[in-house]
Design a protein around this motif. Structure first.
Motif, PDB file in Angstrom:
ATOM      1  N   GLY A  38      37.926   2.514 -26.188  1.00 21.28           N
ATOM      2  CA  GLY A  38      37.435   2.360 -24.827  1.00 21.28           C
ATOM      3  C   GLY A  38      36.259   1.410 -24.704  1.00 21.28           C
ATOM      4  O   GLY A  38      35.744   1.176 -23.611  1.00 21.28           O
ATOM      5  N   ASN A  39      35.840   0.847 -25.839  1.00 19.62           N
ATOM      6  CA  ASN A  39      34.712  -0.074 -25.839  1.00 19.62           C
ATOM      7  C   ASN A  39      35.162  -1.469 -25.404  1.00 19.62           C
ATOM      8  O   ASN A  39      36.298  -1.870 -25.649  1.00 19.62           O
ATOM      9  CB  ASN A  39      34.097  -0.133 -27.240  1.00 19.62           C
ATOM     10  CG  ASN A  39      32.810  -0.897 -27.289  1.00 19.62           C
ATOM     11  OD1 ASN A  39      32.002  -0.826 -26.375  1.00 19.62           O
ATOM     12  ND2 ASN A  39      32.599  -1.649 -28.356  1.00 19.62           N
ATOM     13  N   ILE A  40      34.257  -2.237 -24.780  1.00 18.13           N
ATOM     14  CA  ILE A  40      34.602  -3.578 -24.285  1.00 18.13           C
ATOM     15  C   ILE A  40      34.249  -4.668 -25.283  1.00 18.13           C
ATOM     16  O   ILE A  40      34.370  -5.853 -24.974  1.00 18.13           O
ATOM     17  CB  ILE A  40      33.907  -3.869 -22.936  1.00 18.13           C
ATOM     18  CG1 ILE A  40      32.382  -3.929 -23.119  1.00 18.13           C
ATOM     19  CG2 ILE A  40      34.297  -2.852 -21.892  1.00 18.13           C
ATOM     20  CD1 ILE A  40      31.643  -4.487 -21.904  1.00 18.13           C
ATOM     21  N   ILE A  93      20.372  -5.199 -23.328  1.00 12.29           N
ATOM     22  CA  ILE A  93      20.385  -4.085 -22.379  1.00 12.29           C
ATOM     23  C   ILE A  93      21.463  -4.322 -21.320  1.00 12.29           C
ATOM     24  O   ILE A  93      22.189  -3.397 -20.933  1.00 12.29           O
ATOM     25  CB  ILE A  93      19.005  -3.928 -21.712  1.00 12.29           C
ATOM     26  CG1 ILE A  93      17.917  -3.677 -22.776  1.00 12.29           C
ATOM     27  CG2 ILE A  93      19.035  -2.799 -20.683  1.00 12.29           C
ATOM     28  CD1 ILE A  93      18.132  -2.438 -23.612  1.00 12.29           C
ATOM     29  N   GLY A  94      21.588  -5.564 -20.863  1.00 14.75           N
ATOM     30  CA  GLY A  94      22.608  -5.897 -19.876  1.00 14.75           C
ATOM     31  C   GLY A  94      24.008  -5.638 -20.391  1.00 14.75           C
ATOM     32  O   GLY A  94      24.861  -5.121 -19.662  1.00 14.75           O
ATOM     33  N   SER A  98      25.925  -2.522 -18.092  1.00 15.69           N
ATOM     34  CA  SER A  98      26.307  -3.611 -17.195  1.00 15.69           C
ATOM     35  C   SER A  98      26.362  -3.154 -15.745  1.00 15.69           C
ATOM     36  O   SER A  98      27.047  -2.174 -15.417  1.00 15.69           O
ATOM     37  CB  SER A  98      27.675  -4.166 -17.600  1.00 15.69           C
ATOM     38  OG  SER A  98      28.141  -5.082 -16.635  1.00 15.69           O
ATOM     39  N   VAL A  99      25.668  -3.881 -14.891  1.00 21.22           N
ATOM     40  CA  VAL A  99      25.713  -3.592 -13.456  1.00 21.22           C
ATOM     41  C   VAL A  99      27.115  -3.801 -12.905  1.00 21.22           C
ATOM     42  O   VAL A  99      27.486  -3.223 -11.884  1.00 21.22           O
ATOM     43  CB  VAL A  99      24.684  -4.468 -12.707  1.00 21.22           C
ATOM     44  CG1 VAL A  99      25.083  -5.937 -12.756  1.00 21.22           C
ATOM     45  CG2 VAL A  99      24.511  -4.013 -11.259  1.00 21.22           C
ATOM     46  N   PHE A 100      27.913  -4.607 -13.593  1.00 22.35           N
ATOM     47  CA  PHE A 100      29.279  -4.893 -13.142  1.00 22.35           C
ATOM     48  C   PHE A 100      30.265  -3.797 -13.551  1.00 22.35           C
ATOM     49  O   PHE A 100      31.398  -3.779 -13.070  1.00 22.35           O
ATOM     50  CB  PHE A 100      29.749  -6.234 -13.706  1.00 22.35           C
ATOM     51  CG  PHE A 100      28.836  -7.376 -13.369  1.00 22.35           C
ATOM     52  CD1 PHE A 100      28.640  -7.761 -12.047  1.00 22.35           C
ATOM     53  CD2 PHE A 100      28.146  -8.050 -14.364  1.00 22.35           C
ATOM     54  CE1 PHE A 100      27.790  -8.808 -11.732  1.00 22.35           C
ATOM     55  CE2 PHE A 100      27.288  -9.101 -14.053  1.00 22.35           C
ATOM     56  CZ  PHE A 100      27.106  -9.484 -12.723  1.00 22.35           C
ATOM     57  N   GLY A 105      28.952  -0.111 -20.760  1.00 24.95           N
ATOM     58  CA  GLY A 105      29.175  -1.369 -21.467  1.00 24.95           C
ATOM     59  C   GLY A 105      29.494  -1.147 -22.923  1.00 24.95           C
ATOM     60  O   GLY A 105      29.988  -0.092 -23.318  1.00 24.95           O
ATOM     61  N   GLY A 106      29.183  -2.155 -23.734  1.00 19.28           N
ATOM     62  CA  GLY A 106      29.508  -2.121 -25.146  1.00 19.28           C
ATOM     63  C   GLY A 106      28.401  -1.532 -25.991  1.00 19.28           C
ATOM     64  O   GLY A 106      27.426  -0.973 -25.477  1.00 19.28           O
TER      65      GLY A 106
END
Length: 207
Positions: A38-40, A93-94, A98-100, A105-106
Protein backbone atom coordinates in the motif's frame (compact mmCIF):
# COMPACT_ATOMS: atom_id res chain seq x y z
CA UNK A 1 12.77 34.33 8.19
CA UNK A 2 11.70 36.45 5.23
CA UNK A 3 8.75 35.85 2.93
CA UNK A 4 10.94 34.53 0.10
CA UNK A 5 12.38 31.88 2.38
CA UNK A 6 8.94 30.89 3.66
CA UNK A 7 7.79 30.62 0.05
CA UNK A 8 10.76 28.36 -0.69
CA UNK A 9 10.00 26.24 2.36
CA UNK A 10 6.39 25.78 1.28
CA UNK A 11 7.56 25.02 -2.26
CA UNK A 12 9.97 22.36 -0.98
CA UNK A 13 7.17 20.76 1.03
CA UNK A 14 4.76 20.81 -1.93
CA UNK A 15 7.31 19.32 -4.30
CA UNK A 16 8.05 16.63 -1.74
CA UNK A 17 4.31 16.03 -1.41
CA UNK A 18 3.90 15.25 -5.12
CA UNK A 19 2.93 11.54 -5.07
CA UNK A 20 4.95 10.46 -8.08
CA UNK A 21 4.69 6.73 -7.35
CA UNK A 22 0.93 7.01 -7.03
CA UNK A 23 0.65 9.02 -10.27
CA UNK A 24 2.93 6.68 -12.21
CA UNK A 25 0.92 3.65 -11.12
CA UNK A 26 -2.35 5.47 -11.82
CA UNK A 27 -1.19 6.10 -15.39
CA UNK A 28 -1.18 2.30 -15.76
CA UNK A 29 -4.63 1.99 -14.24
CA UNK A 30 -3.33 0.83 -10.85
CA UNK A 31 -4.05 2.38 -7.45
CA UNK A 32 -0.74 1.54 -5.80
CA UNK A 33 -2.26 2.22 -2.38
CA UNK A 34 -4.38 -0.92 -2.82
CA UNK A 35 -1.55 -3.17 -4.02
CA UNK A 36 1.05 -5.00 -1.94
CA UNK A 37 2.17 -2.95 1.05
CA UNK A 38 0.00 0.00 0.00
CA UNK A 39 3.04 2.26 0.00
CA UNK A 40 3.54 4.81 -2.82
CA UNK A 41 7.32 4.46 -2.88
CA UNK A 42 9.84 2.74 -5.12
CA UNK A 43 9.72 -0.74 -3.62
CA UNK A 44 5.96 -1.20 -3.91
CA UNK A 45 5.85 0.30 -7.41
CA UNK A 46 8.67 -2.02 -8.47
CA UNK A 47 6.92 -5.06 -7.05
CA UNK A 48 3.62 -4.14 -8.71
CA UNK A 49 4.72 -2.70 -12.07
CA UNK A 50 8.31 -3.77 -12.66
CA UNK A 51 11.77 -2.29 -12.82
CA UNK A 52 11.10 0.55 -15.31
CA UNK A 53 8.30 2.14 -13.32
CA UNK A 54 10.12 1.46 -10.07
CA UNK A 55 13.19 3.27 -11.43
CA UNK A 56 11.04 6.21 -12.56
CA UNK A 57 9.58 6.49 -9.08
CA UNK A 58 13.03 6.26 -7.50
CA UNK A 59 14.52 9.03 -9.64
CA UNK A 60 11.58 11.39 -9.12
CA UNK A 61 11.52 10.76 -5.37
CA UNK A 62 15.27 11.34 -5.20
CA UNK A 63 14.79 14.67 -6.99
CA UNK A 64 12.31 15.77 -4.32
CA UNK A 65 15.04 15.78 -1.71
CA UNK A 66 18.00 16.69 -3.90
CA UNK A 67 16.78 19.95 -5.42
CA UNK A 68 15.81 21.81 -2.20
CA UNK A 69 18.83 20.45 -0.32
CA UNK A 70 21.32 21.36 -3.04
CA UNK A 71 19.89 24.86 -3.39
CA UNK A 72 19.93 25.34 0.39
CA UNK A 73 23.53 24.26 0.96
CA UNK A 74 25.26 25.21 -2.30
CA UNK A 75 23.31 27.95 -4.05
CA UNK A 76 21.31 30.24 -1.78
CA UNK A 77 23.47 32.62 0.21
CA UNK A 78 22.61 34.19 3.52
CA UNK A 79 20.67 31.24 4.96
CA UNK A 80 21.32 30.27 8.54
CA UNK A 81 22.13 26.60 9.32
CA UNK A 82 18.63 26.21 10.75
CA UNK A 83 17.07 27.54 7.55
CA UNK A 84 19.24 25.21 5.46
CA UNK A 85 18.29 22.13 7.46
CA UNK A 86 14.60 23.02 7.43
CA UNK A 87 14.77 23.12 3.62
CA UNK A 88 16.56 19.77 3.78
CA UNK A 89 13.75 18.24 5.84
CA UNK A 90 10.73 19.92 4.22
CA UNK A 91 10.41 17.66 1.13
CA UNK A 92 10.88 14.54 3.28
CA UNK A 93 8.00 15.62 5.50
CA UNK A 94 6.01 16.46 2.36
CA UNK A 95 6.61 13.00 0.90
CA UNK A 96 5.51 11.26 4.09
CA UNK A 97 2.55 13.55 4.81
CA UNK A 98 1.34 14.63 1.39
CA UNK A 99 -1.35 17.28 1.25
CA UNK A 100 -2.41 15.68 -2.03
CA UNK A 101 -3.08 12.32 -0.33
CA UNK A 102 -4.83 13.57 2.80
CA UNK A 103 -1.51 13.78 4.64
CA UNK A 104 -0.54 10.19 3.95
CA UNK A 105 2.46 9.15 1.89
CA UNK A 106 5.57 7.03 1.63
CA UNK A 107 8.32 6.03 4.03
CA UNK A 108 10.64 8.85 2.94
CA UNK A 109 13.80 6.85 2.25
CA UNK A 110 14.44 7.80 -1.40
CA UNK A 111 13.62 11.45 -0.73
CA UNK A 112 15.98 11.39 2.26
CA UNK A 113 18.77 9.94 0.13
CA UNK A 114 18.17 12.68 -2.44
CA UNK A 115 18.42 15.31 0.30
CA UNK A 116 21.66 13.72 1.56
CA UNK A 117 23.05 13.81 -1.97
CA UNK A 118 22.32 17.53 -2.12
CA UNK A 119 24.23 18.03 1.12
CA UNK A 120 27.23 15.65 1.03
CA UNK A 121 27.71 12.70 -1.34
CA UNK A 122 29.87 10.90 1.24
CA UNK A 123 26.77 10.32 3.36
CA UNK A 124 24.98 8.76 0.38
CA UNK A 125 27.90 6.42 -0.25
CA UNK A 126 27.73 5.33 3.38
CA UNK A 127 23.98 4.73 3.12
CA UNK A 128 24.31 2.73 -0.10
CA UNK A 129 27.15 0.60 1.28
CA UNK A 130 25.23 -0.34 4.43
CA UNK A 131 21.99 -0.82 2.50
CA UNK A 132 23.64 -3.22 0.05
CA UNK A 133 25.44 -5.18 2.77
CA UNK A 134 22.10 -5.59 4.54
CA UNK A 135 19.80 -6.10 1.56
CA UNK A 136 21.79 -8.55 -0.56
CA UNK A 137 21.87 -11.42 1.96
CA UNK A 138 18.39 -10.76 3.43
CA UNK A 139 16.36 -9.16 0.58
CA UNK A 140 14.77 -6.89 3.20
CA UNK A 141 14.60 -3.34 1.86
CA UNK A 142 13.21 -2.02 5.13
CA UNK A 143 16.05 -3.33 7.29
CA UNK A 144 18.63 -1.98 4.86
CA UNK A 145 16.94 1.42 4.93
CA UNK A 146 16.79 1.61 8.73
CA UNK A 147 20.40 0.53 9.24
CA UNK A 148 21.52 2.72 6.35
CA UNK A 149 19.97 5.89 7.73
CA UNK A 150 21.42 5.27 11.20
CA UNK A 151 24.85 4.67 9.67
CA UNK A 152 24.53 8.06 7.98
CA UNK A 153 24.00 9.79 11.32
CA UNK A 154 26.93 7.97 12.96
CA UNK A 155 29.22 8.73 10.01
CA UNK A 156 28.12 12.37 9.91
CA UNK A 157 28.71 12.67 13.65
CA UNK A 158 32.27 11.45 13.07
CA UNK A 159 33.19 13.64 10.09
CA UNK A 160 31.20 16.87 10.40
CA UNK A 161 32.45 19.77 12.51
CA UNK A 162 29.04 20.19 14.16
CA UNK A 163 26.41 17.96 15.74
CA UNK A 164 24.10 16.77 12.92
CA UNK A 165 20.85 17.17 14.84
CA UNK A 166 18.76 17.09 11.64
CA UNK A 167 20.27 13.72 10.70
CA UNK A 168 19.55 12.35 14.18
CA UNK A 169 15.95 13.52 13.76
CA UNK A 170 15.89 11.91 10.31
CA UNK A 171 17.14 8.58 11.68
CA UNK A 172 14.42 8.49 14.33
CA UNK A 173 11.79 9.67 11.83
CA UNK A 174 12.63 7.04 9.19
CA UNK A 175 12.70 4.35 11.88
CA UNK A 176 9.26 5.46 13.09
CA UNK A 177 7.92 5.42 9.52
CA UNK A 178 9.02 1.78 9.36
CA UNK A 179 7.34 0.74 12.61
CA UNK A 180 5.07 -1.76 10.85
CA UNK A 181 8.05 -3.22 9.01
CA UNK A 182 9.91 -3.56 12.30
CA UNK A 183 7.00 -5.52 13.76
CA UNK A 184 7.02 -7.84 10.74
CA UNK A 185 10.80 -8.21 10.92
CA UNK A 186 10.54 -9.24 14.55
CA UNK A 187 7.76 -11.68 13.67
CA UNK A 188 9.70 -13.07 10.71
CA UNK A 189 6.94 -12.10 8.27
CA UNK A 190 8.50 -9.12 6.51
CA UNK A 191 8.15 -9.16 2.72
CA UNK A 192 11.30 -9.74 0.71
CA UNK A 193 12.15 -7.92 -2.50
CA UNK A 194 13.83 -9.89 -5.26
CA UNK A 195 15.86 -8.61 -8.19
CA UNK A 196 14.31 -8.81 -11.70
CA UNK A 197 16.17 -11.97 -12.77
CA UNK A 198 15.29 -13.63 -9.47
CA UNK A 199 11.63 -12.84 -10.00
CA UNK A 200 11.74 -14.38 -13.48
CA UNK A 201 13.43 -17.50 -12.13
CA UNK A 202 10.81 -17.83 -9.39
CA UNK A 203 8.00 -17.36 -11.89
CA UNK A 204 9.51 -19.99 -14.21
CA UNK A 205 9.82 -22.41 -11.32
CA UNK A 206 6.15 -21.95 -10.41
CA UNK A 207 4.87 -22.37 -13.96
Amino acid sequence: MNYYYLLGLVGAYLYGAMPFGYLIALSKGVDIRKIGSGNIGTTNVYRALGVVFGAMTLLLDLSKGFIPSYLAFHYFSGLTPLQQWLLFLAPIIGHCFSVFLRFKGGKGVATSVGALLGFDIRLVLMFVAVWLVTFLPTRWVSLGSILGIWSVFIFAFAILPFFPWALLFLAFFITWRHKDNIRRLMAGSENKTFLPWEQKKAAAGNS
